[in-house]
Design a protein around this motif. Sequence first.
Motif, PDB file in Angstrom:
ATOM      1  N   SER A  45      -2.044   4.278   6.748  1.00  0.00           N
ATOM      2  CA  SER A  45      -3.032   3.194   6.669  1.00  0.00           C
ATOM      3  C   SER A  45      -3.131   2.430   7.560  1.00  0.00           C
ATOM      4  O   SER A  45      -2.196   2.231   8.617  1.00  0.00           O
ATOM      5  CB  SER A  45      -2.512   2.413   5.540  1.00  0.00           C
ATOM      6  OG  SER A  45      -2.313   3.149   4.001  1.00  0.00           O
ATOM      7  N   SER A  68       1.315   8.479   0.295  1.00  0.00           N
ATOM      8  CA  SER A  68       0.727   9.875   0.625  1.00  0.00           C
ATOM      9  C   SER A  68       0.886   9.921   2.098  1.00  0.00           C
ATOM     10  O   SER A  68       1.771   9.293   2.855  1.00  0.00           O
ATOM     11  CB  SER A  68      -0.628   9.807   0.391  1.00  0.00           C
ATOM     12  OG  SER A  68      -1.302   8.882   1.401  1.00  0.00           O
ATOM     13  N   ARG A  95      -7.946   4.210   5.147  1.00  0.00           N
ATOM     14  CA  ARG A  95      -6.940   5.198   5.207  1.00  0.00           C
ATOM     15  C   ARG A  95      -7.710   6.694   5.488  1.00  0.00           C
ATOM     16  O   ARG A  95      -8.846   6.774   5.361  1.00  0.00           O
ATOM     17  CB  ARG A  95      -6.437   5.454   3.897  1.00  0.00           C
ATOM     18  CG  ARG A  95      -5.667   4.427   3.240  1.00  0.00           C
ATOM     19  CD  ARG A  95      -5.091   4.453   1.709  1.00  0.00           C
ATOM     20  NE  ARG A  95      -3.773   5.288   2.017  1.00  0.00           N
ATOM     21  CZ  ARG A  95      -3.249   5.670   0.776  1.00  0.00           C
ATOM     22  NH1 ARG A  95      -3.841   5.524  -0.483  1.00  0.00           N
ATOM     23  NH2 ARG A  95      -2.299   6.426   0.889  1.00  0.00           N
ATOM     24  N   SER A 118      -9.051   4.060  -0.291  1.00  0.00           N
ATOM     25  CA  SER A 118      -8.715   2.873   0.473  1.00  0.00           C
ATOM     26  C   SER A 118      -8.610   1.675  -0.626  1.00  0.00           C
ATOM     27  O   SER A 118      -9.783   1.413  -1.223  1.00  0.00           O
ATOM     28  CB  SER A 118      -9.388   2.566   1.530  1.00  0.00           C
ATOM     29  OG  SER A 118      -9.227   3.578   2.530  1.00  0.00           O
ATOM     30  N   PRO A 119      -7.550   1.039  -0.859  1.00  0.00           N
ATOM     31  CA  PRO A 119      -7.584  -0.306  -1.696  1.00  0.00           C
ATOM     32  C   PRO A 119      -8.403  -1.308  -1.323  1.00  0.00           C
ATOM     33  O   PRO A 119      -8.412  -1.560  -0.059  1.00  0.00           O
ATOM     34  CB  PRO A 119      -6.076  -0.439  -2.061  1.00  0.00           C
ATOM     35  CG  PRO A 119      -5.417   0.041  -0.776  1.00  0.00           C
ATOM     36  CD  PRO A 119      -6.072   1.245  -0.177  1.00  0.00           C
ATOM     37  N   THR A 154      -5.869  -3.519  -5.131  1.00  0.00           N
ATOM     38  CA  THR A 154      -6.484  -2.450  -6.428  1.00  0.00           C
ATOM     39  C   THR A 154      -7.593  -1.307  -5.843  1.00  0.00           C
ATOM     40  O   THR A 154      -7.979  -1.658  -4.680  1.00  0.00           O
ATOM     41  CB  THR A 154      -7.467  -3.315  -7.408  1.00  0.00           C
ATOM     42  OG1 THR A 154      -7.704  -2.391  -8.567  1.00  0.00           O
ATOM     43  CG2 THR A 154      -8.722  -4.164  -6.920  1.00  0.00           C
ATOM     44  N   ARG A 155      -7.377  -0.306  -6.406  1.00  0.00           N
ATOM     45  CA  ARG A 155      -8.528   0.550  -5.887  1.00  0.00           C
ATOM     46  C   ARG A 155     -10.058   0.689  -6.665  1.00  0.00           C
ATOM     47  O   ARG A 155     -10.735   1.666  -6.394  1.00  0.00           O
ATOM     48  CB  ARG A 155      -7.967   2.024  -5.981  1.00  0.00           C
ATOM     49  CG  ARG A 155      -6.643   2.067  -5.112  1.00  0.00           C
ATOM     50  CD  ARG A 155      -6.338   3.642  -4.909  1.00  0.00           C
ATOM     51  NE  ARG A 155      -5.803   4.095  -5.946  1.00  0.00           N
ATOM     52  CZ  ARG A 155      -5.368   5.412  -5.845  1.00  0.00           C
ATOM     53  NH1 ARG A 155      -4.974   6.018  -5.044  1.00  0.00           N
ATOM     54  NH2 ARG A 155      -4.926   5.712  -7.438  1.00  0.00           N
ATOM     55  N   VAL A 214       0.855  -1.332   0.011  1.00  0.00           N
ATOM     56  CA  VAL A 214       0.009  -0.100   0.017  1.00  0.00           C
ATOM     57  C   VAL A 214       0.972   1.430  -0.188  1.00  0.00           C
ATOM     58  O   VAL A 214       0.582   2.303  -0.760  1.00  0.00           O
ATOM     59  CB  VAL A 214      -1.129   0.010   1.408  1.00  0.00           C
ATOM     60  CG1 VAL A 214      -1.646   1.330   1.535  1.00  0.00           C
ATOM     61  CG2 VAL A 214      -2.125  -1.042   0.999  1.00  0.00           C
ATOM     62  N   ARG A 215       1.911   1.155   0.871  1.00  0.00           N
ATOM     63  CA  ARG A 215       2.884   2.282   0.932  1.00  0.00           C
ATOM     64  C   ARG A 215       3.549   2.391  -0.479  1.00  0.00           C
ATOM     65  O   ARG A 215       3.816   3.684  -0.913  1.00  0.00           O
ATOM     66  CB  ARG A 215       3.984   2.355   1.964  1.00  0.00           C
ATOM     67  CG  ARG A 215       3.266   2.517   3.563  1.00  0.00           C
ATOM     68  CD  ARG A 215       4.177   2.627   4.411  1.00  0.00           C
ATOM     69  NE  ARG A 215       5.054   1.564   4.591  1.00  0.00           N
ATOM     70  CZ  ARG A 215       5.098   0.417   5.278  1.00  0.00           C
ATOM     71  NH1 ARG A 215       3.794   0.374   5.766  1.00  0.00           N
ATOM     72  NH2 ARG A 215       5.809  -0.571   5.197  1.00  0.00           N
ATOM     73  N   GLY A 240      -7.766   9.876   1.077  1.00  0.00           N
ATOM     74  CA  GLY A 240      -7.507   9.031  -0.292  1.00  0.00           C
ATOM     75  C   GLY A 240      -8.353   7.668  -0.259  1.00  0.00           C
ATOM     76  O   GLY A 240      -8.961   7.674   0.608  1.00  0.00           O
ATOM     77  N   ARG A 248       2.567   1.450  -3.565  1.00  0.00           N
ATOM     78  CA  ARG A 248       1.698   1.862  -5.086  1.00  0.00           C
ATOM     79  C   ARG A 248       0.981   2.935  -4.676  1.00  0.00           C
ATOM     80  O   ARG A 248       0.522   3.706  -5.536  1.00  0.00           O
ATOM     81  CB  ARG A 248       0.578   0.628  -4.731  1.00  0.00           C
ATOM     82  CG  ARG A 248       1.095  -0.370  -4.859  1.00  0.00           C
ATOM     83  CD  ARG A 248       2.015  -0.721  -6.308  1.00  0.00           C
ATOM     84  NE  ARG A 248       2.555  -2.150  -6.336  1.00  0.00           N
ATOM     85  CZ  ARG A 248       2.973  -2.790  -7.421  1.00  0.00           C
ATOM     86  NH1 ARG A 248       3.265  -1.821  -8.281  1.00  0.00           N
ATOM     87  NH2 ARG A 248       3.611  -3.896  -7.454  1.00  0.00           N
ATOM     88  N   TRP A 249       0.501   3.547  -3.378  1.00  0.00           N
ATOM     89  CA  TRP A 249       0.059   4.760  -3.152  1.00  0.00           C
ATOM     90  C   TRP A 249       0.567   5.636  -1.961  1.00  0.00           C
ATOM     91  O   TRP A 249      -0.192   5.885  -0.861  1.00  0.00           O
ATOM     92  CB  TRP A 249      -1.626   4.491  -2.940  1.00  0.00           C
ATOM     93  CG  TRP A 249      -2.159   3.846  -4.045  1.00  0.00           C
ATOM     94  CD1 TRP A 249      -2.498   4.035  -5.249  1.00  0.00           C
ATOM     95  CD2 TRP A 249      -2.519   2.179  -3.852  1.00  0.00           C
ATOM     96  NE1 TRP A 249      -3.185   3.026  -6.094  1.00  0.00           N
ATOM     97  CE2 TRP A 249      -3.181   2.002  -5.125  1.00  0.00           C
ATOM     98  CE3 TRP A 249      -2.519   1.226  -2.996  1.00  0.00           C
ATOM     99  CZ2 TRP A 249      -3.477   0.723  -5.500  1.00  0.00           C
ATOM    100  CZ3 TRP A 249      -2.959   0.065  -3.135  1.00  0.00           C
ATOM    101  CH2 TRP A 249      -3.457  -0.219  -4.388  1.00  0.00           C
TER     102      TRP A 249
END
Length: 183
Positions: free
Chosen positions: A39, A35, A60, A65-66, A82-83, A29-30, A63, A32-33
């Motif tokens: 999370s 910010s 999150r 959350s996947p 995936t988002r 998560v960190r 943003g 790929r996305w």
Amino acid sequence: MRVDAGDPVFVAWASIDAWSAEALISAEVRRRWPSGSASRLVHACPRCGSSEHGRPIVTRAEGISPYVSVSRAAGLVVVALTRTGPVGVDVEAAAPTSFVGFDSVALHPAETATSLEDRATTWVRKESLLKAVGQGLAVDPRLVHLSPCDQTCGHRDIEHPHRLHRRVLRVPREELRGQVARR
């Protein structure tokens, strides 16, 4: 990895010895996305409501959350993120499907699986799809009738109101079969 024409599903795997599923999810998560928003990983069991086990959920503060899915087999942990919608991943070795009676607990009456590899492939297709639709193994796998499949499998696979996209997952060990599905 793209499961269909436009929506990325990120898949990562690692040795269970080196990573827990939670640590791998957090790291991905960190990565790929990134910010400033932290999370948090929680669990939710759809059957009993427990937060001690069940489907992993990333929350999150800011943003999107996947969606996340996890599978473990033969010392390997695999995560799909995936988002764009609910996702399911499954990975299995062929050997555990060798038990007498597999067909009677896993196959729809119209299905056949003639080899251990076919059995494992059928199993990961079913479990990844059931995870993607949010049911998991609360649905009897014998009720799921899989359509014939090539390597891309981009069509509806079980009776569900949403189109399901799925892809064969190439895992780093030859003895394993894997599948990722996204709704």
